[in-house]
Design a protein around this motif. Structure first.
Motif, short mmCIF file in Angstrom:
data_model
loop_
_atom_site.label_atom_id
_atom_site.label_comp_id
_atom_site.label_asym_id
_atom_site.label_seq_id
_atom_site.Cartn_x
_atom_site.Cartn_y
_atom_site.Cartn_z
N VAL A 210 -64.76 -31.51 -121.20
CA VAL A 210 -64.26 -30.72 -120.08
C VAL A 210 -65.08 -29.44 -120.02
O VAL A 210 -65.49 -28.91 -121.05
CB VAL A 210 -62.76 -30.39 -120.25
CG1 VAL A 210 -62.27 -29.48 -119.14
CG2 VAL A 210 -61.94 -31.67 -120.29
N GLN A 232 -63.06 -23.02 -112.38
CA GLN A 232 -63.06 -24.43 -112.02
C GLN A 232 -62.97 -25.24 -113.31
O GLN A 232 -63.65 -24.92 -114.30
CB GLN A 232 -64.31 -24.81 -111.25
CG GLN A 232 -64.42 -24.22 -109.87
CD GLN A 232 -65.64 -24.72 -109.13
OE1 GLN A 232 -66.24 -25.73 -109.50
NE2 GLN A 232 -66.02 -24.02 -108.09
N ARG A 234 -63.11 -29.22 -114.83
CA ARG A 234 -63.43 -30.60 -114.51
C ARG A 234 -63.83 -31.36 -115.78
O ARG A 234 -64.44 -30.80 -116.68
CB ARG A 234 -64.53 -30.71 -113.46
CG ARG A 234 -65.86 -30.08 -113.85
CD ARG A 234 -66.91 -30.33 -112.78
NE ARG A 234 -68.21 -29.78 -113.15
CZ ARG A 234 -68.63 -28.57 -112.81
NH1 ARG A 234 -67.87 -27.78 -112.08
NH2 ARG A 234 -69.83 -28.15 -113.19
N SER A 235 -63.47 -32.62 -115.80
CA SER A 235 -63.83 -33.48 -116.92
C SER A 235 -65.07 -34.28 -116.56
O SER A 235 -65.41 -34.47 -115.39
CB SER A 235 -62.68 -34.44 -117.25
OG SER A 235 -62.43 -35.32 -116.16
N GLY A 238 -64.45 -37.25 -114.34
CA GLY A 238 -63.92 -36.99 -113.01
C GLY A 238 -62.43 -37.20 -112.85
O GLY A 238 -61.90 -36.96 -111.76
N GLU A 241 -59.74 -32.46 -112.51
CA GLU A 241 -60.48 -31.41 -111.82
C GLU A 241 -59.49 -30.48 -111.13
O GLU A 241 -58.34 -30.84 -110.87
CB GLU A 241 -61.45 -32.00 -110.78
CG GLU A 241 -60.78 -32.85 -109.72
CD GLU A 241 -61.79 -33.43 -108.75
OE1 GLU A 241 -62.99 -33.10 -108.86
OE2 GLU A 241 -61.39 -34.23 -107.87
N THR A 243 -58.75 -25.95 -109.94
CA THR A 243 -59.06 -24.53 -110.03
C THR A 243 -57.80 -23.75 -110.38
O THR A 243 -56.72 -24.05 -109.87
CB THR A 243 -59.61 -24.00 -108.69
OG1 THR A 243 -60.79 -24.74 -108.34
CG2 THR A 243 -59.99 -22.53 -108.79
N LEU A 273 -54.39 -28.66 -109.99
CA LEU A 273 -55.17 -29.66 -110.71
C LEU A 273 -54.96 -31.02 -110.08
O LEU A 273 -53.89 -31.31 -109.55
CB LEU A 273 -54.76 -29.71 -112.18
CG LEU A 273 -54.99 -28.47 -113.05
CD1 LEU A 273 -54.50 -28.74 -114.47
CD2 LEU A 273 -56.46 -28.06 -113.06
#
Length: 291
Positions: A210, A232, A234-235, A238, A241, A243, A273
């Motif tokens: 991540v 932000q 995100r993994s 995908g 994800e 903010t 999320l």
């Protein structure tokens, strides 16, 4: 609300013993939201173990209605012990311990202030490859004889002396999601590698890759640095994800003579999320460090 610039930083504020062999951190954070009013109670315990004893620090804050209050701070030196990682009571702080040395209550009484954090049922437990342990409990806080329910993060980890632990975040979305994000390093770079664990609709999920990327910054003049106020997340695959952004801030500039000083900060955050394609509005706490 920023703290006194002369205050001891959120971490590494206790002078080390002559030779520190290990630093132990216990972070206990209560979080709830009722009728649009957030209540956050972080307790930070740090112990620096060495052959001549243990240098200890205990700190606590109360965040509510957009305001942070640092209401407890004690530092002291204790004798050598076989269990330096265990938090100890001190000057108005009492700890209730149950079977197997499990911490059950944190009780603070000083003057007119009375505050209790009571551990409830264990909901989740996660372990990192580095040996850190993260537990999420149901919990209650009793403040001014009023009882408030919520969730509690109990985090235990250790590190070598002279190193810095990375940023971390504890995020929740009602009864649907509890998430722990732990970055592997600290610094002033706009991205950090991290791992994440979550309990999502009663399922346990984990992400080993991540990134937390600074999405927006603001100048923190006391430290002469920029501090992130939006991230932000995100993994790599995908499936995670979103903010989060700071709602309130408790920031301190650390000691030093360099052009830029260390930064130690706590943020109340909120955002959105998306986990496996499903959106979750989240709120929580994020800790940030720039050494």
């Amino acid at each position: 609300m920023d703290s006194d610039p002369q205050a001891v930083p959120l971490e590494d504020g206790v002078p080390a013993a002559s030779t520190v062999t290990r630093v132990f951190e216990r972070r206990i954070v209560f979080l709830t939201r009722e009728t649009d009013s957030t209540l956050v109670v972080p307790w930070f315990f740090t112990a620096r173990d060495g052959p001549d004893g243990v240098a200890r620090e205990a700190r606590a804050w109360l965040a509510r209605n957009g305001t942070w209050e640092a209401f407890y701070h004690e530092t002291w030196r204790g004798p050598p012990t076989r269990s330096p990682w265990r938090p100890l009571p001190r000057n108005g702080l009492r700890l209730v311990v149950g079977i197997g040395d499990a911490l059950e209550e944190i009780v603070f009484e000083r003057g007119a202030r009375q505050l209790e954090v009571r551990f409830g049922s264990l909901l989740s437990e996660w372990n990192s490859p580095a040996g850190s342990i993260y537990r999420v409990h149901e919990a209650d806080v009793v403040l001014s004889n009023q009882r408030v329910g919520g969730l509690l993060l109990d985090m235990s980890r250790s590190r070598p002396p002279g190193s810095f632990s990375g940023d971390w975040a504890f995020l929740v979305s009602g009864d649907s999601l509890e998430m722990m994000i732990d970055a592997s390093r600290a610094g002033d770079q706009p991205d950090s590698a991290a791992a994440a664990w979550a309990r999502v609709d009663f399922r346990q999920l984990q992400w080993s890759e991540v990134v937390m990327v600074w999405d927006e910054t603001r100048a923190f003049e006391r430290a002469r640095r920029d501090v992130p106020v939006s991230w932000q997340i995100r993994s790599a695959d995908g499936s995670l994800e979103g903010t989060v952004s700071a709602e309130t801030t408790e920031a301190e500039a650390g000691p030093g003579s360099a052009a830029r000083l260390p930064v130690y900060a706590l943020f109340e955050v909120s955002g959105n999320l998306v986990v496996e394609g499903r959106p979750y509005p989240v709120e929580g706490i994020l800790r940030h460090l720039q050494p």
